[in-house]
Design a protein around this motif. Structure first.
Motif, PDB file in Angstrom:
ATOM      1  N   SER A 161      15.975 -20.063   3.353  1.00 55.15           N
ATOM      2  CA  SER A 161      15.559 -18.734   2.893  1.00 55.15           C
ATOM      3  C   SER A 161      15.677 -18.568   1.383  1.00 55.15           C
ATOM      4  N   PHE A 162      16.613 -19.276   0.738  1.00 45.56           N
ATOM      5  CA  PHE A 162      16.816 -19.103  -0.699  1.00 45.56           C
ATOM      6  C   PHE A 162      15.528 -19.339  -1.498  1.00 45.56           C
ATOM      7  N   ASP A 163      14.776 -20.345  -1.086  1.00 47.30           N
ATOM      8  CA  ASP A 163      13.611 -20.720  -1.896  1.00 47.30           C
ATOM      9  C   ASP A 163      12.502 -19.681  -1.866  1.00 47.30           C
ATOM     10  N   PHE A 164      12.562 -18.725  -0.950  1.00 42.89           N
ATOM     11  CA  PHE A 164      11.561 -17.664  -0.942  1.00 42.89           C
ATOM     12  C   PHE A 164      11.850 -16.611  -2.008  1.00 42.89           C
ATOM     13  N   ALA A 165      12.995 -16.718  -2.665  1.00 38.32           N
ATOM     14  CA  ALA A 165      13.298 -15.865  -3.811  1.00 38.32           C
ATOM     15  C   ALA A 165      13.231 -16.661  -5.107  1.00 38.32           C
ATOM     16  N   SER A 166      12.706 -17.885  -5.034  1.00 42.48           N
ATOM     17  CA  SER A 166      12.534 -18.724  -6.220  1.00 42.48           C
ATOM     18  C   SER A 166      11.062 -18.780  -6.590  1.00 42.48           C
ATOM     19  N   ASP A 167      10.733 -19.589  -7.596  1.00 41.38           N
ATOM     20  CA  ASP A 167       9.331 -19.739  -7.978  1.00 41.38           C
ATOM     21  C   ASP A 167       8.593 -20.713  -7.071  1.00 41.38           C
ATOM     22  N   ASP A 168       9.252 -21.194  -6.001  1.00 43.41           N
ATOM     23  CA  ASP A 168       8.597 -22.090  -5.049  1.00 43.41           C
ATOM     24  C   ASP A 168       8.130 -21.377  -3.789  1.00 43.41           C
ATOM     25  N   GLY A 169       8.495 -20.108  -3.606  1.00 46.87           N
ATOM     26  CA  GLY A 169       8.145 -19.469  -2.353  1.00 46.87           C
ATOM     27  C   GLY A 169       8.107 -17.961  -2.442  1.00 46.87           C
ATOM     28  N   TRP A 170       7.609 -17.363  -1.364  1.00 47.40           N
ATOM     29  CA  TRP A 170       7.486 -15.905  -1.275  1.00 47.40           C
ATOM     30  C   TRP A 170       7.547 -15.500   0.183  1.00 47.40           C
ATOM     31  N   ASP A 171       8.218 -14.398   0.459  1.00 43.70           N
ATOM     32  CA  ASP A 171       8.334 -13.840   1.797  1.00 43.70           C
ATOM     33  C   ASP A 171       7.416 -12.634   1.907  1.00 43.70           C
TER      34      ASP A 171
END
Length: 559
Positions: A68-78
């Motif tokens: 889930s962390f990567d959806f708050a990074s520049d690699d992902g989106w929720d």
């Protein structure tokens, strides 16, 4: 009235019975273990340790916790209008359900370990001491694991390693450096009680411990400790680079020589929702967790050059001649996903469906569906098509959390930061890049420290994408303030438009693209605008409920 009289009589009888028997309240439960008698034997200790492993099943905002962390990074989106999406926008506060959930979940796990370490000591004399140390060592590893994440996310956190009474519950925060000291000391002690590897990839081993030491030490700029732990694991020969990159993230990953540890799932006990999150609408997914254009463009061409410098890059065929890890990690337009060709441009009203050896044209839901991929891309990693169609919403596929590829990059980065650049650094990086299924050009020797630092940071993004590392990497490198603010972009997707950028973006040395100069950048989909406050957002807020119940806690700056 009759009901009230019956209730009063029943309460009176209960009180009378208690008064006649002073030991009434001291009776132990007959249908479940008691904390007074638990750890009477080896089986009960195994049950308690299993209960700690079960905390790895934590899911939040519809996603497995470490992904889930990567959806708050520049690699992902929720896509969901959730607390996780608010974190990505820099709008989190002390009531944010996503950030609060980790505090609660990890301290529950830590409390389980404290119960084991505080209450099982007498059992050591009743069972094989070697097995006792191994079981308790596994639990202590997991406690260190959760503390490592708590310290990275919140900074200073209460370090509690015994079961507390109610009178002891007012516990202040411990400086992060002391928490990390404890974590590394624990790991270095318990590693001696564990085998280097195990047939069951869900079990903690010495290899797992060394991998975590290398990770935690790297995150905290303890370069020598990171390099030493990584080197010990590398030299053990217990793990090898898997020639099949994508297989590590499917059911077959349980047999991968590279995988050190996975989270095990079992249908009927617990499953996860990753296929539903990642797959397209046509393959029964919800496509609500997705990569932005920025992540797609960070992957080099097969000549080892970024897309703004490689002669192999064609703006009209942007996914050809690219690092194979792009297609192993992402679903891009024109690629096959389950039984369909994935197409996302709004003019693509038809697509191809595979029916055995035959291909037929069928309506394309992905082109115009309101909840299809907003960016035009999906994640492929961690999804096995074997889950389609029956188990898309309830997969029991194990998920990889430690593997040799990360450890090699940890080693290379630590060595570079110490400016101890030798052949082993290049060998670590190139063994990843040249695996059979990737076959990217090796990095040539002779690079400067700055050049290698940037190459490794870029390599981490390509190699470890959507494995839960990017969020922590951009925070520890202090580049989140540069790569997070601004629009989250998808592909060019206007009706009648060609669908592709007229020019390649400019890629910086760490792999971050810039679209400022592109003549049709305005045609890119913008799904969100993010912000990042460097004076606040490198730490999460302490949950408000914790501040209200534990008056010894203080809040992080800015919240």
């Amino acid at each position: 009235m009759k009901k009230l009289i019956k209730y009063i009589c029943a309460v009176s009888l209960l009180l009378f019975t208690q008064a006649c028997n002073d030991e009434y309240l001291d009776r132990l439960p007959l249908d479940s273990p008691s904390s007074e008698t638990f750890f009477a034997n080896e089986t009960e200790l195994e049950m308690a340790v299993t209960g700690v492993y079960n905390r790895l099943w934590y899911s939040t905002q519809g996603a497995v916790w470490f992904l889930s962390f990567d959806f708050a990074s520049d690699d992902g989106w929720d896509r969901n209008g959730s607390a996780l999406q608010a974190l990505g926008r820099g709008e989190q506060n002390a009531d944010n359900g996503y950030t609060n959930g980790f505090w609660s979940a990890f301290y529950r796990a830590i409390n389980r370990v404290n119960f084991i370490t505080s209450g099982s000591e007498e059992l050591k004399a009743k069972m094989d001491p070697e097995k006792y140390n191994r079981l308790v060592g596994e639990a202590r590893f997991l406690r260190a694991y959760f503390y490592a994440y708590l310290a990275e996310l919140y900074g200073d956190v209460p370090l509690v390693i015994t079961t507390l009474s109610l009178d002891e519950a007012q516990t202040p925060r411990t400086p992060k450096s002391e928490v990390i000291d404890f974590v590394l000391a624990e790991l270095n002690e318990v590693k001696e009680y564990l085998p280097m590897n195990a047939n069951d990839k869900g079990k903690v081993t010495k290899g797992t411990v060394l991998a975590l030491i290398s990770r935690v030490a790297l995150w905290n700029e303890r370069w020598q400790e990171a390099a030493d732990a990584a080197k010990e694991l590398m030299d053990s020969g217990a793990y090898q680079i898997d020639p099949n990159y994508s297989g590590m993230f499917t059911f077959s990953g349980n047999q991968s020589p590279e995988v050190i540890m996975r989270i095990n799932y079992l249908r009927g006990v617990t499953t996860h929702n990753t296929p539903r999150d990642f797959l397209s609408r046509m393959s029964l997914g919800h496509s609500n967790k997705k990569p932005p254009q920025d992540f797609v463009d960070t992957f080099d061409c097969i000549d080892g050059l970024p897309i703004d410098k490689s002669p192999l890059y064609d703006t009209q065929h942007p996914f050809e001649n690219r690092d194979p890890r792009m297609n192993y990690t992402l679903v891009v337009p024109g690629s096959r996903l389950v039984n369909w060709i994935f197409e996302t441009h709004r003019d693509s009203t038809l697509t191809w469906e595979f029916r055995g050896d035959e291909k037929v044209r069928v309506p394309n839901i992905e082109a115009q569906h309101a909840y299809a991929s907003f960016t035009g891309y999906l994640f492929r990693k961690h999804v096995d098509v074997a889950d389609y169609p029956t188990n898309v919403g309830a997969s029991e596929q194990s998920l990889t959390i430690f593997r040799l590829g990360e450890v090699l990059l940890n080693y290379a980065e630590a060595k570079v930061e110490m400016n101890e650049i030798d052949a082993s650094v290049y060998e670590a990086i190139n063994s990843i890049r040249t695996r059979e299924s990737v076959n990217m050009p090796p990095i040539a020797e002779g690079k400067t420290q700055d050049e290698l630092r940037n190459l490794i940071r870029k390599e981490r993004r390509s190699e470890l994408g959507m494995e839960g590392f990017r969020y922590f990497d951009i925070r520890r490198w202090k580049i989140a303030e540069d790569v997070i603010p601004g629009p989250v972009r998808g592909r060019v997707n206007r009706y009648g438009a060609g669908g592709w950028l007229n020019e390649p973006p400019i890629i910086d040395p760490m792999g971050t693209p810039s679209y400022d100069h592109i003549s049709n950048a305005s045609e890119m989909v913008v799904i969100e605008t993010r912000a990042f406050n460097p004076s606040r957002d490198y730490l999460w807020p302490i949950p408000r409920i914790e501040l209200e119940t534990n008056k010894a806690l203080t809040q992080n700056p800015g919240y």
